[in-house]
Design an enzyme around this catalytic site. Structure first.
Site, PDB file in Angstrom:
ATOM      1  N   TYR A 139      15.700  53.626  27.976  1.00 42.54           N
ATOM      2  CA  TYR A 139      16.652  53.903  27.536  1.00 42.54           C
ATOM      3  C   TYR A 139      16.477  52.839  26.595  1.00 42.54           C
ATOM      4  O   TYR A 139      17.058  53.705  25.061  1.00 42.54           O
ATOM      5  CB  TYR A 139      18.382  53.169  28.535  1.00 42.54           C
ATOM      6  CG  TYR A 139      19.477  53.131  27.610  1.00 42.54           C
ATOM      7  CD1 TYR A 139      19.955  53.983  27.641  1.00 42.54           C
ATOM      8  CD2 TYR A 139      19.819  52.170  26.871  1.00 42.54           C
ATOM      9  CE1 TYR A 139      21.486  54.444  26.475  1.00 42.54           C
ATOM     10  CE2 TYR A 139      21.142  52.587  27.042  1.00 42.54           C
ATOM     11  CZ  TYR A 139      21.773  53.514  26.313  1.00 42.54           C
ATOM     12  OH  TYR A 139      23.489  53.250  25.368  1.00 42.54           O
ATOM     13  N   ASP A 140      16.437  51.646  26.414  1.00 43.75           N
ATOM     14  CA  ASP A 140      16.108  50.761  24.894  1.00 43.75           C
ATOM     15  C   ASP A 140      15.176  51.280  23.686  1.00 43.75           C
ATOM     16  O   ASP A 140      15.517  51.520  22.017  1.00 43.75           O
ATOM     17  CB  ASP A 140      15.527  49.058  24.891  1.00 43.75           C
ATOM     18  CG  ASP A 140      16.565  48.448  26.469  1.00 43.75           C
ATOM     19  OD1 ASP A 140      17.690  49.400  26.758  1.00 43.75           O
ATOM     20  OD2 ASP A 140      16.304  47.680  26.479  1.00 43.75           O
ATOM     21  N   GLU A 141      14.069  51.564  24.783  1.00 44.29           N
ATOM     22  CA  GLU A 141      13.169  52.161  23.259  1.00 44.29           C
ATOM     23  C   GLU A 141      12.946  53.115  23.146  1.00 44.29           C
ATOM     24  O   GLU A 141      12.963  53.613  21.288  1.00 44.29           O
ATOM     25  CB  GLU A 141      11.419  52.252  24.191  1.00 44.29           C
ATOM     26  CG  GLU A 141      11.444  50.690  25.096  1.00 44.29           C
ATOM     27  CD  GLU A 141      10.421  49.783  23.395  1.00 44.29           C
ATOM     28  OE1 GLU A 141      11.295  49.848  21.947  1.00 44.29           O
ATOM     29  OE2 GLU A 141       9.943  48.564  24.031  1.00 44.29           O
ATOM     30  N   GLY A 142      14.063  54.440  23.690  1.00 41.75           N
ATOM     31  CA  GLY A 142      14.081  56.185  23.390  1.00 41.75           C
ATOM     32  C   GLY A 142      15.343  55.529  22.232  1.00 41.75           C
ATOM     33  O   GLY A 142      15.294  56.631  21.252  1.00 41.75           O
ATOM     34  N   VAL A 187      30.444  47.376  34.265  1.00 41.89           N
ATOM     35  CA  VAL A 187      30.953  46.525  35.552  1.00 41.89           C
ATOM     36  C   VAL A 187      32.698  46.457  34.579  1.00 41.89           C
ATOM     37  O   VAL A 187      33.138  45.701  35.825  1.00 41.89           O
ATOM     38  CB  VAL A 187      30.154  44.834  34.706  1.00 41.89           C
ATOM     39  CG1 VAL A 187      30.343  44.863  32.784  1.00 41.89           C
ATOM     40  CG2 VAL A 187      31.020  43.607  35.485  1.00 41.89           C
ATOM     41  N   SER A 209      34.499  49.437  34.806  1.00 40.74           N
ATOM     42  CA  SER A 209      35.433  50.546  35.389  1.00 40.74           C
ATOM     43  C   SER A 209      34.996  49.759  37.618  1.00 40.74           C
ATOM     44  O   SER A 209      35.491  50.480  37.870  1.00 40.74           O
ATOM     45  CB  SER A 209      34.154  51.929  35.789  1.00 40.74           C
ATOM     46  OG  SER A 209      32.343  51.597  35.453  1.00 40.74           O
ATOM     47  N   ASN A 210      33.765  49.064  37.363  1.00 38.10           N
ATOM     48  CA  ASN A 210      33.216  48.771  38.362  1.00 38.10           C
ATOM     49  C   ASN A 210      34.558  47.674  39.454  1.00 38.10           C
ATOM     50  O   ASN A 210      34.891  47.263  40.668  1.00 38.10           O
ATOM     51  CB  ASN A 210      32.029  47.889  38.989  1.00 38.10           C
ATOM     52  CG  ASN A 210      30.680  49.145  39.645  1.00 38.10           C
ATOM     53  OD1 ASN A 210      30.883  50.212  39.863  1.00 38.10           O
ATOM     54  ND2 ASN A 210      29.166  48.363  39.639  1.00 38.10           N
ATOM     55  N   ASP A 261      18.196  42.333  32.835  1.00 37.42           N
ATOM     56  CA  ASP A 261      19.456  41.878  32.040  1.00 37.42           C
ATOM     57  C   ASP A 261      19.268  41.001  31.008  1.00 37.42           C
ATOM     58  O   ASP A 261      19.720  40.236  31.531  1.00 37.42           O
ATOM     59  CB  ASP A 261      20.540  41.452  33.572  1.00 37.42           C
ATOM     60  CG  ASP A 261      21.961  42.059  33.772  1.00 37.42           C
ATOM     61  OD1 ASP A 261      22.321  42.725  34.360  1.00 37.42           O
ATOM     62  OD2 ASP A 261      22.961  41.329  33.266  1.00 37.42           O
TER      63      ASP A 261
HETATM   64  N1  UDP Z   1      27.976  43.449  36.193  1.00 35.50           N
HETATM   65  C1  UDP Z   1      27.823  42.284  37.368  1.00 35.50           C
HETATM   66  N2  UDP Z   1      28.574  43.627  38.579  1.00 35.50           N
HETATM   67  C2  UDP Z   1      28.800  45.186  38.521  1.00 35.50           C
HETATM   68  C3  UDP Z   1      28.030  45.304  37.895  1.00 35.50           C
HETATM   69  C4  UDP Z   1      27.634  45.187  36.571  1.00 35.50           C
HETATM   70  O1  UDP Z   1      27.861  41.579  37.402  1.00 35.50           O
HETATM   71  O2  UDP Z   1      29.295  45.106  39.267  1.00 35.50           O
HETATM   72  C5  UDP Z   1      27.114  43.057  35.362  1.00 35.50           C
HETATM   73  C6  UDP Z   1      25.578  43.587  34.543  1.00 35.50           C
HETATM   74  O3  UDP Z   1      24.780  42.769  35.474  1.00 35.50           O
HETATM   75  C7  UDP Z   1      25.865  42.944  33.378  1.00 35.50           C
HETATM   76  C8  UDP Z   1      26.781  43.001  32.831  1.00 35.50           C
HETATM   77  O4  UDP Z   1      27.642  43.194  34.268  1.00 35.50           O
HETATM   78  O5  UDP Z   1      25.480  41.465  32.950  1.00 35.50           O
HETATM   79  C9  UDP Z   1      26.671  44.491  32.216  1.00 35.50           C
HETATM   80  O6  UDP Z   1      27.170  45.258  33.222  1.00 35.50           O
HETATM   81  P1  UDP Z   1      26.939  46.789  33.023  1.00 35.50           P
HETATM   82  O7  UDP Z   1      26.400  47.921  33.197  1.00 35.50           O
HETATM   83  O8  UDP Z   1      28.109  47.352  32.250  1.00 35.50           O
HETATM   84  O9  UDP Z   1      26.269  47.033  31.192  1.00 35.50           O
HETATM   85  P2  UDP Z   1      25.226  46.431  30.644  1.00 35.50           P
HETATM   86  O10 UDP Z   1      24.305  45.712  31.145  1.00 35.50           O
HETATM   87  O11 UDP Z   1      23.810  47.919  30.110  1.00 35.50           O
HETATM   88  O12 UDP Z   1      25.832  45.705  29.227  1.00 35.50           O
END
Ligand code: UDP
Length: 313
Positions: A144-147, A186, A188-189, A272
């Site tokens: 993703y990042d490099e793309g 994060v 939405s989860n 991350d």
């Molecule tokens: N994250 C979390 N719990 C989750 C989903 C994500 O703690 O259920 C953390 C994830 O490790 C990251 C941050 O929340 O540090 C944002 O994650 P997301 O996938 O939303 O976006 P990105 O990492 O691309 O910024």
């Protein structure tokens, strides 16, 4: 205006189409391969005379005479883009080449949806556009990042070589209605876990930070960028500089959705980023843009959206 939105059935793309069709002078072509996008997001739009959906993967060329191209196509959540990393890279690289070829042929302006991920696990904080980033080229986020980094390079090379009109924005974490509840991000989860009374899954110790922009604010910035003069090419950061730890986010979600959910800690995914916050000085100066909706208020709106979605199921 004839406007092409790639990834138009996805979270950002469908919010953008919704905004663009409101101007009856616009004809909006929404292109999506439905890998992560959903027809549900554009169900209402499909009833409008100035909106058309085309099922197509931008990895393959397409010929369409348009004035503006918003290139939003690419799975954006880590679990989604890691499912088929080779296709993710192709989407960014072949996809932008195909869009830039259209821009070159028809004189259309191509606006590339780039990302804060170009900064990787940033060593400069907050991140200004002048920072070149700290990206692992061989890790699980690299596709993703490099793309996205290569796509930026292609935009500026097409501009230098052929005079193609290009604009690049770097989008920081954005949330809002139409975000797929299952895409693993994060917000939405956490919201869906809390609404179901399940525990919230915090990755790592939750001290990593993110800055969350409500989608309506982002749309305003995007449209201002597209309609700015040809000399405004970017890259321009768009995001909300309000910075929160993941633990703070979890606490705010639990405050707004009281119940029996607790926090459970899971392994931190590889690479991350620890800290992320946009420096949006450039967006202010060039576009007169700044976000208006604070996290608390945006969360209320996204919680209402997911509640309604759950009630429909
Ligand atoms: N994250 C979390 N719990 C989750 C989903 C994500 O703690 O259920 C953390 C994830 O490790 C990251 C941050 O929340 O540090 C944002 O994650 P997301 O996938 O939303 O976006 P990105 O990492 O691309 O910024």
């Amino acid at each position: 205006m004839r406007i092409l939105v790639t990834g138009g059935a996805g979270f950002l793309g469908s919010n953008l189409c919704e905004r663009l069709v409101k101007d009856p002078g616009n004809t909006v072509y929404c292109l999506d391969n439905l890998q992560t996008g959903s027809l549900e997001n554009i169900k209402e739009l499909q009833k409008l005379p100035n909106f058309s959906f085309i099922k197509h993967d931008i990895v393959e060329p397409i010929d369409l005479d348009v004035d503006q191209i918003y290139n939003a196509a690419c799975p954006a959540s880590p679990p989604a883009y890691q499912e088929d990393p080779v296709h993710t890279m192709k989407t960014s690289v072949f996809g932008i080449i195909n869009m830039l070829e259209l821009g070159r042929k028809y004189g259309a302006t191509v606006l590339q949806f780039s990302t804060s991920e170009v900064y990787g696990d940033a060593l400069v904080h907050p991140q200004p556009e002048t920072y070149w980033g700290n990206v692992n080229p061989d890790g699980i986020r690299s596709c993703y990042d490099e793309g996205k980094r290569a796509a930026e390079t292609l935009c500026f090379d097409y501009n230098r070589m052929y005079g193609t009109k290009v604009k690049v924005i770097r989008i920081f974490n954005t949330y809002g209605p139409k975000m797929n509840p299952w895409d693993g991000r994060v917000i939405s989860n956490f919201v869906n876990q809390a609404l179901r009374g399940e525990d919230l899954t915090v990755y790592g110790d939750g001290s990593q930070t993110r800055s969350f922009c409500f989608v309506d604010d982002l749309m305003e910035g995007l449209c201002r960028m597209m309609n700015s003069g040809d000399t405004v090419k970017g890259p321009v950061n768009l995001g909300n500089p309000g910075e929160f730890t993941i633990l703070e986010l979890a606490e705010e979600v639990l405050k707004q959705i009281p119940g029996k959910s607790r926090l459970v800690f899971k392994d931190l995914p590889q690479d991350d980023p620890k800290q992320r916050r946009p420096d949006i000085t450039r967006a202010g100066e060039l576009l007169g843009w700044q976000p208006r909706i604070p996290l608390r208020e945006g969360l209320e709106r996204v919680i209402a959206y997911y509640r309604e979605l759950m009630n429909k199921q």
